[in-house]
Design a protein around this motif. Structure first.
Motif, PDB file in Angstrom:
ATOM      1  N   ASP A 102       3.328  -7.439 -17.550  1.00  0.00           N
ATOM      2  CA  ASP A 102       2.052  -6.860 -16.664  1.00  0.00           C
ATOM      3  C   ASP A 102       0.656  -6.806 -17.273  1.00  0.00           C
ATOM      4  O   ASP A 102      -0.253  -7.231 -16.731  1.00  0.00           O
ATOM      5  CB  ASP A 102       2.281  -5.562 -15.801  1.00  0.00           C
ATOM      6  N   ALA A 103       0.616  -6.979 -18.485  1.00  0.00           N
ATOM      7  CA  ALA A 103      -0.840  -7.094 -19.308  1.00  0.00           C
ATOM      8  C   ALA A 103      -0.804  -8.134 -20.155  1.00  0.00           C
ATOM      9  O   ALA A 103      -1.821  -8.159 -20.861  1.00  0.00           O
ATOM     10  CB  ALA A 103      -0.630  -5.555 -20.067  1.00  0.00           C
ATOM     11  N   THR A 104       0.143  -8.960 -19.836  1.00  0.00           N
ATOM     12  CA  THR A 104      -0.074 -10.278 -20.851  1.00  0.00           C
ATOM     13  C   THR A 104      -1.118 -11.253 -20.286  1.00  0.00           C
ATOM     14  O   THR A 104      -1.596 -11.942 -20.903  1.00  0.00           O
ATOM     15  CB  THR A 104       1.200 -11.139 -20.634  1.00  0.00           C
ATOM     16  N   GLY A 105      -1.622 -11.107 -18.931  1.00  0.00           N
ATOM     17  CA  GLY A 105      -2.651 -12.105 -18.672  1.00  0.00           C
ATOM     18  C   GLY A 105      -2.111 -13.258 -17.717  1.00  0.00           C
ATOM     19  O   GLY A 105      -2.942 -14.194 -17.161  1.00  0.00           O
ATOM     20  N   GLU A 106      -0.784 -12.977 -17.385  1.00  0.00           N
ATOM     21  CA  GLU A 106      -0.362 -14.068 -16.402  1.00  0.00           C
ATOM     22  C   GLU A 106      -0.772 -13.721 -14.918  1.00  0.00           C
ATOM     23  O   GLU A 106      -0.170 -13.117 -14.152  1.00  0.00           O
ATOM     24  CB  GLU A 106       1.150 -13.995 -16.505  1.00  0.00           C
ATOM     25  N   ILE A 107      -1.771 -14.074 -14.420  1.00  0.00           N
ATOM     26  CA  ILE A 107      -2.592 -13.865 -13.333  1.00  0.00           C
ATOM     27  C   ILE A 107      -2.699 -15.023 -12.381  1.00  0.00           C
ATOM     28  O   ILE A 107      -3.179 -16.148 -12.929  1.00  0.00           O
ATOM     29  CB  ILE A 107      -3.826 -13.229 -13.510  1.00  0.00           C
ATOM     30  N   TYR A 108      -2.320 -14.931 -11.172  1.00  0.00           N
ATOM     31  CA  TYR A 108      -1.940 -16.020 -10.482  1.00  0.00           C
ATOM     32  C   TYR A 108      -2.621 -16.097  -8.875  1.00  0.00           C
ATOM     33  O   TYR A 108      -2.782 -15.129  -8.479  1.00  0.00           O
ATOM     34  CB  TYR A 108      -0.449 -16.548 -10.029  1.00  0.00           C
ATOM     35  N   SER A 143       2.825  -1.738 -21.974  1.00  0.00           N
ATOM     36  CA  SER A 143       2.858  -3.150 -21.451  1.00  0.00           C
ATOM     37  C   SER A 143       3.009  -4.101 -22.763  1.00  0.00           C
ATOM     38  O   SER A 143       2.381  -3.923 -23.685  1.00  0.00           O
ATOM     39  CB  SER A 143       2.313  -3.571 -20.272  1.00  0.00           C
ATOM     40  N   GLU A 144       3.564  -5.461 -22.377  1.00  0.00           N
ATOM     41  CA  GLU A 144       3.352  -6.375 -23.267  1.00  0.00           C
ATOM     42  C   GLU A 144       1.830  -7.241 -23.331  1.00  0.00           C
ATOM     43  O   GLU A 144       1.163  -7.223 -22.250  1.00  0.00           O
ATOM     44  CB  GLU A 144       4.389  -7.555 -22.893  1.00  0.00           C
ATOM     45  N   GLY A 145       1.354  -7.454 -24.619  1.00  0.00           N
ATOM     46  CA  GLY A 145      -0.002  -7.995 -24.571  1.00  0.00           C
ATOM     47  C   GLY A 145      -0.961  -6.851 -24.721  1.00  0.00           C
ATOM     48  O   GLY A 145      -1.593  -6.854 -25.779  1.00  0.00           O
ATOM     49  N   GLY A 146      -1.251  -6.374 -23.527  1.00  0.00           N
ATOM     50  CA  GLY A 146      -2.546  -5.554 -23.416  1.00  0.00           C
ATOM     51  C   GLY A 146      -3.895  -6.165 -23.461  1.00  0.00           C
ATOM     52  O   GLY A 146      -4.776  -5.555 -24.170  1.00  0.00           O
ATOM     53  N   ASN A 147      -3.794  -6.890 -22.574  1.00  0.00           N
ATOM     54  CA  ASN A 147      -5.100  -7.571 -22.112  1.00  0.00           C
ATOM     55  C   ASN A 147      -6.282  -6.622 -21.816  1.00  0.00           C
ATOM     56  O   ASN A 147      -5.985  -5.537 -21.198  1.00  0.00           O
ATOM     57  CB  ASN A 147      -5.156  -8.578 -21.348  1.00  0.00           C
ATOM     58  N   SER A 150      -6.046  -4.172 -18.757  1.00  0.00           N
ATOM     59  CA  SER A 150      -5.299  -3.119 -18.273  1.00  0.00           C
ATOM     60  C   SER A 150      -5.561  -1.976 -19.296  1.00  0.00           C
ATOM     61  O   SER A 150      -4.887  -0.790 -19.169  1.00  0.00           O
ATOM     62  CB  SER A 150      -3.925  -3.473 -18.963  1.00  0.00           C
ATOM     63  N   SER A 151      -6.568  -1.730 -19.920  1.00  0.00           N
ATOM     64  CA  SER A 151      -6.847  -0.976 -20.953  1.00  0.00           C
ATOM     65  C   SER A 151      -7.132   0.495 -20.451  1.00  0.00           C
ATOM     66  O   SER A 151      -6.763   1.385 -21.118  1.00  0.00           O
ATOM     67  CB  SER A 151      -8.085  -1.142 -21.743  1.00  0.00           C
ATOM     68  N   LYS A 152      -7.432   0.623 -19.140  1.00  0.00           N
ATOM     69  CA  LYS A 152      -7.716   1.892 -18.442  1.00  0.00           C
ATOM     70  C   LYS A 152      -6.324   2.387 -17.904  1.00  0.00           C
ATOM     71  O   LYS A 152      -6.114   3.668 -17.734  1.00  0.00           O
ATOM     72  CB  LYS A 152      -8.530   1.789 -17.105  1.00  0.00           C
ATOM     73  N   THR A 153      -5.393   1.612 -17.945  1.00  0.00           N
ATOM     74  CA  THR A 153      -3.895   1.860 -17.289  1.00  0.00           C
ATOM     75  C   THR A 153      -3.062   2.320 -18.406  1.00  0.00           C
ATOM     76  O   THR A 153      -2.185   3.279 -18.275  1.00  0.00           O
ATOM     77  CB  THR A 153      -3.678   0.838 -16.493  1.00  0.00           C
ATOM     78  N   ILE A 154      -2.862   1.314 -19.398  1.00  0.00           N
ATOM     79  CA  ILE A 154      -1.694   1.621 -20.389  1.00  0.00           C
ATOM     80  C   ILE A 154      -2.249   2.496 -21.671  1.00  0.00           C
ATOM     81  O   ILE A 154      -3.669   2.683 -21.858  1.00  0.00           O
ATOM     82  CB  ILE A 154      -1.312   0.219 -20.981  1.00  0.00           C
ATOM     83  N   ALA A 155      -1.324   3.251 -22.164  1.00  0.00           N
ATOM     84  CA  ALA A 155      -1.666   3.733 -23.493  1.00  0.00           C
ATOM     85  C   ALA A 155      -1.008   3.045 -24.671  1.00  0.00           C
ATOM     86  O   ALA A 155      -1.665   3.130 -25.937  1.00  0.00           O
ATOM     87  CB  ALA A 155      -0.870   5.049 -23.280  1.00  0.00           C
ATOM     88  N   PHE A 156      -0.307   2.163 -24.476  1.00  0.00           N
ATOM     89  CA  PHE A 156       0.256   1.212 -25.709  1.00  0.00           C
ATOM     90  C   PHE A 156       0.540  -0.149 -25.375  1.00  0.00           C
ATOM     91  O   PHE A 156       0.624  -0.423 -24.327  1.00  0.00           O
ATOM     92  CB  PHE A 156       1.403   1.860 -26.398  1.00  0.00           C
ATOM     93  N   ALA A 157       0.164  -1.219 -26.281  1.00  0.00           N
ATOM     94  CA  ALA A 157       0.521  -2.578 -26.229  1.00  0.00           C
ATOM     95  C   ALA A 157       1.113  -3.024 -27.041  1.00  0.00           C
ATOM     96  O   ALA A 157       0.766  -3.211 -28.328  1.00  0.00           O
ATOM     97  CB  ALA A 157      -1.221  -3.157 -25.968  1.00  0.00           C
ATOM     98  N   HIS A 158       2.044  -3.691 -26.653  1.00  0.00           N
ATOM     99  CA  HIS A 158       2.963  -4.570 -27.594  1.00  0.00           C
ATOM    100  C   HIS A 158       2.647  -5.916 -27.708  1.00  0.00           C
ATOM    101  O   HIS A 158       2.514  -6.722 -26.568  1.00  0.00           O
ATOM    102  CB  HIS A 158       4.238  -4.608 -26.936  1.00  0.00           C
ATOM    103  N   GLY A 159       2.319  -6.505 -28.918  1.00  0.00           N
ATOM    104  CA  GLY A 159       1.855  -7.928 -29.284  1.00  0.00           C
ATOM    105  C   GLY A 159       0.547  -8.157 -29.474  1.00  0.00           C
ATOM    106  O   GLY A 159       0.129  -9.293 -30.040  1.00  0.00           O
ATOM    107  N   ILE A 160      -0.447  -7.246 -29.598  1.00  0.00           N
ATOM    108  CA  ILE A 160      -1.797  -7.241 -30.030  1.00  0.00           C
ATOM    109  C   ILE A 160      -1.963  -7.651 -31.543  1.00  0.00           C
ATOM    110  O   ILE A 160      -2.588  -8.437 -31.916  1.00  0.00           O
ATOM    111  CB  ILE A 160      -2.724  -6.175 -29.671  1.00  0.00           C
TER     112      ILE A 160
END
Length: 281
Positions: A102-108, A143-147, A150-160
């Motif tokens: 959800d935080a990887t940036g795959e937006i369509y 979430s994965e990525g952490g673009n 998503s910064s206001k929603t997630i607390a941790f980001a896998h893959g940055i």
């Protein structure tokens, strides 16, 4: 280790032992199940458990690893609520939740007349479902990525810190005879799969692009260090690149990056000395 985040690799793995989840939370650790609303597979032919949905159908865009379809996020919330309620009602004490993709940036954009969706609506729906899970289950969510979005929603980001990049080279992703092959999602002992535990070298080109500190300027941390914990992608844990372990440990210290370990009894015996030493530092 006084603080740790413990994650499972599948939504059902966390069901194996409720005692494990309870013990870990009692120790003050975050324990997260894996969840995803990215791919939807044909009913009765689901290749992984998170791709099972009872009330949706999809077309066109293929899902992860080319399997079936992607699920339009604007249609997912009823399924999110259903899945979350079931997990909570089962009585597991997860205090964290990992949402893949959800935080990887795959937006369509979705041009279907049945559910026309703009990229803005797609993005907002991803944030809505993560926020719902965070607030409903009262969990620390990541979430994965952490673009940036998503910064206001997630607390941790896998893959940055270290992104997933094996897909860019067949020697890493497909050529099983290559010294660079990352390994299979399988373990002959029932422990940590090869793809996590096998130590490999990395070609100089990819070292330069993905590992070299010259190019890994910590811009994300400069902005979000107080609000988003960033980590390596789970495919590229601290010990994965065998001739870069020391330098990556040093960068973890300098860049305030939590180390990432894939642990079973064998891996613990192999790396215990380094893990304990690094934790003390």
């Amino acid at each position: 280790m006084k603080k740790a985040w413990i994650g499972f690799d599948d939504i059902e793995s966390g069901y194996i032992s409720s005692d494990l989840v309870d013990k870990a939370t009692d120790l003050g650790y975050l324990v997260a199940l894996y969840d995803s609303y990215h791919s939807i597979h044909k009913p009765g032919e689901e290749k992984w458990s998170t791709a099972k949905f009872e009330d949706k159908s999809g077309k066109k865009l293929t899902g992860f690893q080319g399997e079936s379809r992607k699920l339009n996020p604007t249609l997912s919330l009823p399924s999110v609520k259903s899945r979350v309620s079931k997990i909570l009602n089962d009585g597991y004490n997860f205090n964290s939740w990992f949402i893949d993709y959800d935080a990887t940036g795959e937006i369509y954009d979705d041009y279907s007349k049945k559910h026309t969706t703009t990229q803005e609506q797609d993005l907002n729906s991803r944030l809505e479902r993560m926020s719902y899970i965070r607030d409903k289950a009262k969990t620390v969510i990541g979430s994965e990525g952490g673009n940036d979005f998503s910064s206001k929603t997630i607390a941790f980001a896998h893959g940055i810190e270290t992104p997933a990049f094996s897909w860019v080279d067949e020697d890493m992703s497909k050529n099983k005879e290559s010294e660079y092959y990352v390994g299979r999602y399988y373990s002959s002992t029932g422990g940590v799969p090869e793809v996590f535990s096998k130590q490999i070298p990395v070609k100089e080109l990819y070292k330069k692009v993905f590992i070299d500190e010259t190019y890994s300027i910590p811009l994300f941390r400069l902005v979000y260090n107080d609000s988003v914990i960033t980590s390596h992608h789970w495919l590229w844990g601290t010990f994965k690149i065998k001739d870069e372990i020391g330098s990556r440990m040093m960068k973890e210290i300098l860049y305030n990056t939590p180390p990432m370990y894939h642990i079973d009894r064998e891996e613990w015996d192999k790396h215990k000395k380094d893990i304990v030493s690094h934790t003390k530092v």
